[in-house]
Write a protein that holds these residues in place. Sequence first.
Motif, PDB file in Angstrom:
ATOM      1  N   GLU A   1       0.814  -1.220   0.000  1.00 23.69           N
ATOM      2  CA  GLU A   1       0.000   0.000   0.000  1.00 23.69           C
ATOM      3  C   GLU A   1       0.849   1.272   0.000  1.00 23.69           C
ATOM      4  O   GLU A   1       0.311   2.370   0.028  1.00 23.69           O
ATOM      5  CB  GLU A   1      -0.948   0.003   1.214  1.00 23.69           C
ATOM      6  N   ASN A   2       2.170   1.141   0.002  1.00 25.66           N
ATOM      7  CA  ASN A   2       3.068   2.296   0.160  1.00 25.66           C
ATOM      8  C   ASN A   2       2.616   3.142   1.351  1.00 25.66           C
ATOM      9  O   ASN A   2       2.301   4.331   1.219  1.00 25.66           O
ATOM     10  CB  ASN A   2       3.141   3.141  -1.110  1.00 25.66           C
TER      11      ASN A   2
ATOM     12  N   SER B   1      -5.821   9.803  -2.703  1.00 23.62           N
ATOM     13  CA  SER B   1      -5.356   9.041  -1.559  1.00 23.62           C
ATOM     14  C   SER B   1      -3.946   9.444  -1.200  1.00 23.62           C
ATOM     15  O   SER B   1      -3.020   9.267  -1.983  1.00 23.62           O
ATOM     16  CB  SER B   1      -5.407   7.538  -1.872  1.00 23.62           C
ATOM     17  N   GLY B   2      -3.789   9.995  -0.005  1.00 23.79           N
ATOM     18  CA  GLY B   2      -2.461  10.363   0.459  1.00 23.79           C
ATOM     19  C   GLY B   2      -1.633   9.160   0.824  1.00 23.79           C
ATOM     20  O   GLY B   2      -0.424   9.143   0.619  1.00 23.79           O
ATOM     21  N   GLU B   3      -2.284   8.109   1.357  1.00 25.48           N
ATOM     22  CA  GLU B   3      -1.502   6.969   1.823  1.00 25.48           C
ATOM     23  C   GLU B   3      -2.251   5.647   1.902  1.00 25.48           C
ATOM     24  O   GLU B   3      -1.624   4.610   2.070  1.00 25.48           O
ATOM     25  CB  GLU B   3      -0.896   7.292   3.200  1.00 25.48           C
ATOM     26  N   HIS B   4      -3.571   5.643   1.774  1.00 24.86           N
ATOM     27  CA  HIS B   4      -4.321   4.395   1.989  1.00 24.86           C
ATOM     28  C   HIS B   4      -4.433   3.505   0.760  1.00 24.86           C
ATOM     29  O   HIS B   4      -4.837   2.342   0.878  1.00 24.86           O
ATOM     30  CB  HIS B   4      -5.727   4.682   2.519  1.00 24.86           C
ATOM     31  N   GLY B   5      -4.111   4.023  -0.419  1.00 23.05           N
ATOM     32  CA  GLY B   5      -4.214   3.223  -1.634  1.00 23.05           C
ATOM     33  C   GLY B   5      -5.600   3.288  -2.254  1.00 23.05           C
ATOM     34  O   GLY B   5      -6.501   3.956  -1.735  1.00 23.05           O
ATOM     35  N   VAL B   6      -5.754   2.592  -3.368  1.00 18.40           N
ATOM     36  CA  VAL B   6      -6.988   2.643  -4.162  1.00 18.40           C
ATOM     37  C   VAL B   6      -7.909   1.483  -3.795  1.00 18.40           C
ATOM     38  O   VAL B   6      -9.070   1.683  -3.462  1.00 18.40           O
ATOM     39  CB  VAL B   6      -6.660   2.585  -5.674  1.00 18.40           C
TER      40      VAL B   6
ATOM     41  N   LEU C   1       1.885  14.923  -6.373  1.00 14.68           N
ATOM     42  CA  LEU C   1       1.481  14.287  -5.115  1.00 14.68           C
ATOM     43  C   LEU C   1       1.026  12.847  -5.297  1.00 14.68           C
ATOM     44  O   LEU C   1       0.735  12.166  -4.337  1.00 14.68           O
ATOM     45  CB  LEU C   1       0.323  15.032  -4.433  1.00 14.68           C
TER      46      LEU C   1
ATOM     47  N   LYS D   1       1.973   9.861  -5.466  1.00  9.71           N
ATOM     48  CA  LYS D   1       2.973   8.821  -5.287  1.00  9.71           C
ATOM     49  C   LYS D   1       2.409   7.663  -4.493  1.00  9.71           C
ATOM     50  O   LYS D   1       3.105   6.763  -4.129  1.00  9.71           O
ATOM     51  CB  LYS D   1       4.200   9.397  -4.586  1.00  9.71           C
ATOM     52  N   SER D   2       1.138   7.686  -4.173  1.00  9.20           N
ATOM     53  CA  SER D   2       0.641   6.669  -3.268  1.00  9.20           C
ATOM     54  C   SER D   2      -0.431   5.774  -3.845  1.00  9.20           C
ATOM     55  O   SER D   2      -0.934   4.919  -3.161  1.00  9.20           O
ATOM     56  CB  SER D   2       0.127   7.323  -1.988  1.00  9.20           C
ATOM     57  N   LYS D   3      -0.767   5.949  -5.119  1.00  8.60           N
ATOM     58  CA  LYS D   3      -1.844   5.086  -5.611  1.00  8.60           C
ATOM     59  C   LYS D   3      -1.674   4.792  -7.083  1.00  8.60           C
ATOM     60  O   LYS D   3      -1.011   5.523  -7.804  1.00  8.60           O
ATOM     61  CB  LYS D   3      -3.197   5.716  -5.320  1.00  8.60           C
ATOM     62  N   GLY D   4      -2.317   3.710  -7.528  1.00 10.03           N
ATOM     63  CA  GLY D   4      -2.100   3.257  -8.893  1.00 10.03           C
ATOM     64  C   GLY D   4      -0.676   2.761  -8.997  1.00 10.03           C
ATOM     65  O   GLY D   4       0.047   2.702  -8.022  1.00 10.03           O
TER      66      GLY D   4
END
Lengths: 456, 456
Positions: A146-147, A409-414, B181, B183-186
């Motif tokens: 999820e980075n 999404s800043g950090e939670h993922g898609v 920004l 960098k956290s999804k896809g």
Amino acid sequence: MMNSRAAEELSARLSRPELLVTDFSDYEAYLHDATNDRGKPGALVFAETEGDVAAAVDFCRAHSLALVPRGAGTGLSGGCVPAEGSLVLSTERMRRLTIDRESRTALCGPGVITKELLDKAAEFGLTYPPDPASYDESTLGGNVAENAGGLRCLRFGVTRDYVIGLRGVTVSGERMATGVLSKSKGFNLGDVLIGSEGTLLIITEIAVRLIPTPRVGDTILAAFGDPVDAARTVRDITRSGMVPTVLEYLDGDAAECSNKYEKTEGVERAAAILLVETPAENRQALTAAVRSFCRKNSCSHLRVESDENRVEQLWRIRRNLSNAVKEMATVRVSEDVAVPISKFPVLIDFVAEMNRTSPLRINAFGHAGDGNLHVNFLSMTGEDKDYQIMEQDIARLLKRTVELGGTLSGEHGVGLAKRRYLPLEFDGPTLDGMKRIKFIFDPQNLLNPGKIFPGP
Amino acid sequence: MMNSRAAEELSARLSRPELLVTDFSDYEAYLHDATNDRGKPGALVFAETEGDVAAAVDFCRAHSLALVPRGAGTGLSGGCVPAEGSLVLSTERMRRLTIDRESRTALCGPGVITKELLDKAAEFGLTYPPDPASYDESTLGGNVAENAGGLRCLRFGVTRDYVIGLRGVTVSGERMATGVLSKSKGFNLGDVLIGSEGTLLIITEIAVRLIPTPRVGDTILAAFGDPVDAARTVRDITRSGMVPTVLEYLDGDAAECSNKYEKTEGVERAAAILLVETPAENRQALTAAVRSFCRKNSCSHLRVESDENRVEQLWRIRRNLSNAVKEMATVRVSEDVAVPISKFPVLIDFVAEMNRTSPLRINAFGHAGDGNLHVNFLSMTGEDKDYQIMEQDIARLLKRTVELGGTLSGEHGVGLAKRRYLPLEFDGPTLDGMKRIKFIFDPQNLLNPGKIFPGP
């Protein structure tokens, strides 16, 4: 449920047959993550070795069966919710952990818990900065998938900034290793895999870099009578050019949830709260600046703590939040939008306005220093009409975020939660490029199908 | 050379026809980078707008012509050496630069020179840390294409750590933007593009994050009578847990080259030199520790400077090196291997041994704190036999580096120079994955063909 012939075939390939589970009655937790969606998988494998992972992959490929990897299941986007009839692959038992003190690196199995790595690194005066709120449960494998971000990411960066190498099993059953240190040449496959949510390959080993444990200065709690005053304080701190190690925002409703969960002096009846941690190296200057910005912006309560126990108590205000908000309502949907920091006051204002006009209860908290805001939409009853309103409100929030130059999404993922909104943020060629990368790694769409991408 | 009908067709598509050059007699610099290879392109376009880039791409696609993008041509791996008959696309005139002070971000055309960005950011008390030695010439576009490093990367990270968004033109002529920004999804397409050496798309805009300018403490010059003592000092500093902002190593021969170029007190007759910069926040403690480690390891000369002019003089020892070494020999081939920091003394020892036994002159310098060493193989005569020895020595160095858990290139990229060695570091599935990514972005192999990958 998986039929007994298939189960027999699969269990014979595993390092121990009992690693296969086909009856979920004792394993309800494996049907979901921390969101509201529940899946209906066919079976579950607890991988203990890379060989177990390869066996599960080979089996799924041979039977065209969906394979859904998972860590601790603390995700907030439905990333590991099992596809119908799928084989769930838990890597939480792969917990090998070795630290190279001199090179400041750690080699981790995907099942290593974030806090385990933190504790072990601390023995050498080192730390691993990305600390999701669920760090005492979340696994490194899940964090990489999820980075994951966290409270300390403002100053120290996210998971991606610390992973220096990955090893995994591709859907074709091959072992693939992106070299340690190999961030400067060839195409950066490692960075495609980080944040790919289990859709490209199964991670079996993670190399991360560590840093010397930063010394902490003060921890500051500031309460405000108006959220805009808190947002202005965030902006003033940012403009000062000094960077706190943590800068968290809670609106009044989030603060109230947290305070009901565990009472803390100064939190009651605040319209907004800031929690700020200053680094030891410019403790005096930054703490003084934060004090003066808070006063200038009509702060109603200010506490500066450095005693370990009292500091720990302050952080519980924030760490309790996810559970506190969840317990408050029948249904909670949590978004985690992020905008450029200059637009943060506009976002705060937009959420406050939405809260005033929506029949739902809406609250917000997040990593203000990064422009990252977790917005929670709560239904007390769980009625159908609340879901409909929620959907409309969420769409409005996401649309406004992208208009402000931000991200869904800043950090939670898609995962499942945000896939339908992806085209809001990404243009056609970019989405198309992502789909083509999925296809070359996983042409049959067996790995965590249905995640990330909007429908066909 | 491009025929006149084709030249007419292409120049008509550009924003001004004179942006097309077909006679290279005044443009010799566009045939090469900072390595020894020379290409034979057919024509050159100076793109001034994204429209010019798209026109060049469309033209090349229609005529199945190779397109070779370039920045300032300061690269050290042959990354922009033109393919035979290709169209060279210079983006150095795309120099739009805007800074958002509050969000600490900059939006740059690919032609913005690193130093321009640094100077402009400095007006706001901000800086852009990745500073390749050629920072007064290198462009942001080239830095992104090669994922450039630099002296300050030890503490602050490389280009990849600062790029938050990219815009570019794909080979099919589409505009593609990886969101700021995002960098956290896809899948992280942005991170695949960073370091892709112009083989995946043409970059037309770069968004980077900036940081508040860090305050510098002391700059320390330490000379040693034995390279192993210098390597031990590096190890002692690393073990201390304190991180200098810069930690550079020069062996005796490199120091001598630099000293012939410009004389500096203390550099003469040293067997190795360290240059260390301490950050202001723990200046006292770290400077004292470095002093004591240097003495313990029999340092022969030690200077601690904080006066701006004298500090600048010390850094010229390092910044002059690339040119100084190049002028010293008829042919210079520069490798930039990197190993885990615990293996750095082993690498230093290996290079010293190779220097003793090889008929070539070999010297080394580099970002010791990162385990990154630039090893130069010099031929004074440029004879054929020297090339053969060089090839053998380089192969030995690269093999040993990978054995030590290191990487073929710390920061210079693969280009032409290292492509044949790529299988030393990457396994089959990983190389295959990279090739498949190349294919989906550029199925006709038109963008910078022949770079990165070993022959078919």
